[in-house]
Structure formats: C-alpha cells, structure tokens
Design a protein around this motif. Structure first.
Motif, PDB file in Angstrom:
ATOM      1  N   GLN A  11       0.830  -1.211   0.000  1.00  0.00           N
ATOM      2  CA  GLN A  11       0.000   0.000   0.000  1.00  0.00           C
ATOM      3  C   GLN A  11       0.867   1.264   0.000  1.00  0.00           C
ATOM      4  N   SER A  12       1.967   1.228   0.739  1.00  0.00           N
ATOM      5  CA  SER A  12       2.866   2.391   0.784  1.00  0.00           C
ATOM      6  C   SER A  12       3.454   2.680  -0.590  1.00  0.00           C
ATOM      7  N   LEU A  13       3.858   1.648  -1.305  1.00  0.00           N
ATOM      8  CA  LEU A  13       4.407   1.855  -2.640  1.00  0.00           C
ATOM      9  C   LEU A  13       3.339   2.392  -3.590  1.00  0.00           C
ATOM     10  N   GLY A  14       2.130   1.893  -3.480  1.00  0.00           N
ATOM     11  CA  GLY A  14       1.051   2.390  -4.322  1.00  0.00           C
ATOM     12  C   GLY A  14       0.753   3.859  -4.077  1.00  0.00           C
ATOM     13  N   VAL A  15       0.692   4.237  -2.816  1.00  0.00           N
ATOM     14  CA  VAL A  15       0.437   5.637  -2.457  1.00  0.00           C
ATOM     15  C   VAL A  15       1.598   6.517  -2.918  1.00  0.00           C
ATOM     16  N   ALA A  16       2.829   6.043  -2.725  1.00  0.00           N
ATOM     17  CA  ALA A  16       4.000   6.813  -3.166  1.00  0.00           C
ATOM     18  C   ALA A  16       3.993   6.992  -4.678  1.00  0.00           C
ATOM     19  N   ALA A  17       3.688   5.940  -5.409  1.00  0.00           N
ATOM     20  CA  ALA A  17       3.634   6.027  -6.870  1.00  0.00           C
ATOM     21  C   ALA A  17       2.531   6.985  -7.312  1.00  0.00           C
ATOM     22  N   ASP A  18       1.389   6.954  -6.633  1.00  0.00           N
ATOM     23  CA  ASP A  18       0.299   7.877  -6.957  1.00  0.00           C
ATOM     24  C   ASP A  18       0.730   9.332  -6.756  1.00  0.00           C
ATOM     25  N   ALA A  19       1.651   9.566  -5.820  1.00  0.00           N
ATOM     26  CA  ALA A  19       2.168  10.905  -5.558  1.00  0.00           C
ATOM     27  C   ALA A  19       3.346  11.242  -6.487  1.00  0.00           C
ATOM     28  N   LYS A  20       3.579  10.384  -7.468  1.00  0.00           N
ATOM     29  CA  LYS A  20       4.647  10.576  -8.467  1.00  0.00           C
ATOM     30  C   LYS A  20       6.044  10.469  -7.869  1.00  0.00           C
ATOM     31  N   SER A  21       6.169   9.737  -6.776  1.00  0.00           N
ATOM     32  CA  SER A  21       7.481   9.491  -6.178  1.00  0.00           C
ATOM     33  C   SER A  21       8.211   8.432  -6.987  1.00  0.00           C
ATOM     34  N   ARG A  22       9.486   8.649  -7.219  1.00  0.00           N
ATOM     35  CA  ARG A  22      10.310   7.674  -7.936  1.00  0.00           C
ATOM     36  C   ARG A  22      11.270   6.954  -6.981  1.00  0.00           C
ATOM     37  N   THR A  23      11.516   7.561  -5.813  1.00  0.00           N
ATOM     38  CA  THR A  23      12.405   6.967  -4.819  1.00  0.00           C
ATOM     39  C   THR A  23      11.710   6.994  -3.464  1.00  0.00           C
ATOM     40  N   VAL A  24      11.828   5.869  -2.732  1.00  0.00           N
ATOM     41  CA  VAL A  24      11.102   5.710  -1.471  1.00  0.00           C
ATOM     42  C   VAL A  24      12.040   5.125  -0.424  1.00  0.00           C
ATOM     43  N   ALA A  25      11.992   5.666   0.782  1.00  0.00           N
ATOM     44  CA  ALA A  25      12.752   5.121   1.916  1.00  0.00           C
ATOM     45  C   ALA A  25      11.776   4.525   2.922  1.00  0.00           C
ATOM     46  N   PHE A  26      12.068   3.280   3.312  1.00  0.00           N
ATOM     47  CA  PHE A  26      11.256   2.570   4.298  1.00  0.00           C
ATOM     48  C   PHE A  26      12.057   2.338   5.573  1.00  0.00           C
ATOM     49  N   PRO A  27      11.382   2.391   6.728  1.00  0.00           N
ATOM     50  CA  PRO A  27      11.960   1.831   7.953  1.00  0.00           C
ATOM     51  C   PRO A  27      11.569   0.352   8.029  1.00  0.00           C
ATOM     52  N   ALA A  28      11.963  -0.305   9.090  1.00  0.00           N
ATOM     53  CA  ALA A  28      11.573  -1.705   9.331  1.00  0.00           C
ATOM     54  C   ALA A  28      10.213  -1.693  10.032  1.00  0.00           C
ATOM     55  N   VAL A  29       9.166  -1.504   9.244  1.00  0.00           N
ATOM     56  CA  VAL A  29       7.804  -1.396   9.782  1.00  0.00           C
ATOM     57  C   VAL A  29       7.482  -2.617  10.647  1.00  0.00           C
ATOM     58  N   SER A  30       7.022  -2.375  11.851  1.00  0.00           N
ATOM     59  CA  SER A  30       6.584  -3.366  12.850  1.00  0.00           C
ATOM     60  C   SER A  30       7.715  -4.064  13.605  1.00  0.00           C
ATOM     61  N   ALA A  31       8.966  -3.844  13.206  1.00  0.00           N
ATOM     62  CA  ALA A  31      10.075  -4.365  14.025  1.00  0.00           C
ATOM     63  C   ALA A  31      10.193  -3.445  15.245  1.00  0.00           C
ATOM     64  N   GLY A  32      10.836  -3.886  16.263  1.00  0.00           N
ATOM     65  CA  GLY A  32      11.010  -3.046  17.441  1.00  0.00           C
ATOM     66  C   GLY A  32       9.788  -3.059  18.330  1.00  0.00           C
ATOM     67  N   ALA A  33       9.217  -1.891  18.575  1.00  0.00           N
ATOM     68  CA  ALA A  33       8.146  -1.749  19.563  1.00  0.00           C
ATOM     69  C   ALA A  33       6.906  -2.579  19.237  1.00  0.00           C
ATOM     70  N   TYR A  34       6.687  -2.902  17.962  1.00  0.00           N
ATOM     71  CA  TYR A  34       5.514  -3.689  17.600  1.00  0.00           C
ATOM     72  C   TYR A  34       5.797  -5.188  17.629  1.00  0.00           C
ATOM     73  N   GLY A  35       7.004  -5.572  18.038  1.00  0.00           N
ATOM     74  CA  GLY A  35       7.282  -6.951  18.402  1.00  0.00           C
ATOM     75  C   GLY A  35       7.591  -7.937  17.294  1.00  0.00           C
ATOM     76  N   TRP A  36       7.668  -7.498  16.055  1.00  0.00           N
ATOM     77  CA  TRP A  36       7.990  -8.429  14.967  1.00  0.00           C
ATOM     78  C   TRP A  36       9.492  -8.642  14.901  1.00  0.00           C
ATOM     79  N   ASP A  37       9.893  -9.868  14.651  1.00  0.00           N
ATOM     80  CA  ASP A  37      11.305 -10.204  14.497  1.00  0.00           C
ATOM     81  C   ASP A  37      11.856  -9.517  13.248  1.00  0.00           C
ATOM     82  N   ALA A  38      13.035  -8.915  13.359  1.00  0.00           N
ATOM     83  CA  ALA A  38      13.615  -8.168  12.238  1.00  0.00           C
ATOM     84  C   ALA A  38      13.844  -9.044  11.012  1.00  0.00           C
TER      85      ALA A  38
END
Length: 173
Positions: free
Chosen positions: A102-129
């Motif tokens: 969904q993040s890539l779709g929204v970014a593409a809709d905003a005409k973004s060509r480059t996107v930086a992601f964090p490790a979504v849900s790792a850390g405080a949300y308890g998912w293994d990295a």
C-alpha cells in the motif's frame, strides 16, 4: 527497481517519499513516527489532524497507507502506514505485506520515484527483524513485478546495525 539497505536516519534520506511507521491515530508517537514528526515540523501534525477531521475520522487501519506532504523533511512526501502489532495479537504476515504494498502504491500515486522505508513493525511492535526483512523484500519485489518502472529505487533506511543485518541477509537470500 533498485533495492538497498543502509543504516541511517530516515528523516535525512534524500528521496521523494519517506514511509512513516505510524500509529493509527496519525498524531505522532515514538521511534520512527516521533522522529519523522519532529523533523517534518508542526505542519505535519496539522496535516494529519486534518486527515482525522475529514477522510480518516477513525484513524488509519493496520496495513493501510496515506500520504501527506513532507514539509521540513528533504522528502517531498510522507507515506504513513500502520504496521501490525504482535503484542496486540496482530500476527498475520499479510497485514505487514499490505503495509509495504500500500505504501508503494500511495508513493507512486504521488509521483514518487524513490522511497525510503523503515523496518515497519520491528522493534516496539514486536515483529522479528528477520521476518520483517523477508516479508518487506517479498512485498516490494512482488509490487514491482506488478507495477514495472513505477518506482526507481527503494531504500530501507534502518536505525540499528542489528536490523540492517537482517535486511542484508534477506537481500542476499
């Protein structure tokens, strides 16, 4: 699409869009969310409050994404996504996959060509990295296969060496 991983501060990434590991309120928090809100300045909170007043009165759902301007960030856009929280029993990997897609779709809709992601849900949300890295890379690659040439580069900009190691292992595998 070029996919890389690096250790660094996502708030300084020179990209078109940064992804915020937000909470459902969109009103800021700790970790990446707090850092992005601080670096973007008070207009980001105002934009998020406007989203809550208008299109998202109940907040943003887990696995969904929405875009706001980046304001004082180097990035033009902030894509907010809510990752699943394992501590609340949100253990379905499809929810995490949805965050990246969904993040890539929204970014593409905003005409973004480059996107930086964090490790979504790792850390405080308890998912293994390692799980986050594997799921993230599978999701990004699958999205790119379905949307060729829509985005040129995805950078995973990760705060810690340990999480970077997980993404490096996933990239090699």
């Amino acid at each position: 699409m070029q996919i890389t991983a690096e250790q660094g501060d996502i708030t300084t990434a020179q990209v078109d869009a940064v992804v915020n590991a937000a909470n459902s309120t969109l009103l800021g928090g700790g970790g990446v969310d707090g850092a992005i809100h601080t670096a973007a300045g008070p207009r980001l909170l105002e934009a998020c409050e406007e989203l809550r007043r208008t299109t998202l009165p109940d907040g943003l759902g887990v696995g969904d994404a929405v875009v706001t301007p980046g304001f004082d960030l180097p990035a033009a856009w902030v894509v907010h996504t809510v990752g699943p929280n394992r501590h609340r029993g949100e253990t379905d990997p499809d929810l995490l996959t949805s965050c990246f897609r969904q993040s890539l779709g929204v970014a593409a809709d905003a005409k973004s060509r480059t996107v930086a992601f964090p490790a979504v849900s790792a850390g405080a949300y308890g998912w293994d990295a390692d799980d986050v890295a594997r799921i993230a890379l599978e999701a990004v690659r699958a999205w790119d296969d379905e949307n060729p040439a829509a985005i040129d580069a995805v950078r995973f900009v990760l705060f810690s060496a340990g999480v970077l190691g997980a993404f490096e292992r996933a990239l090699e595998g």
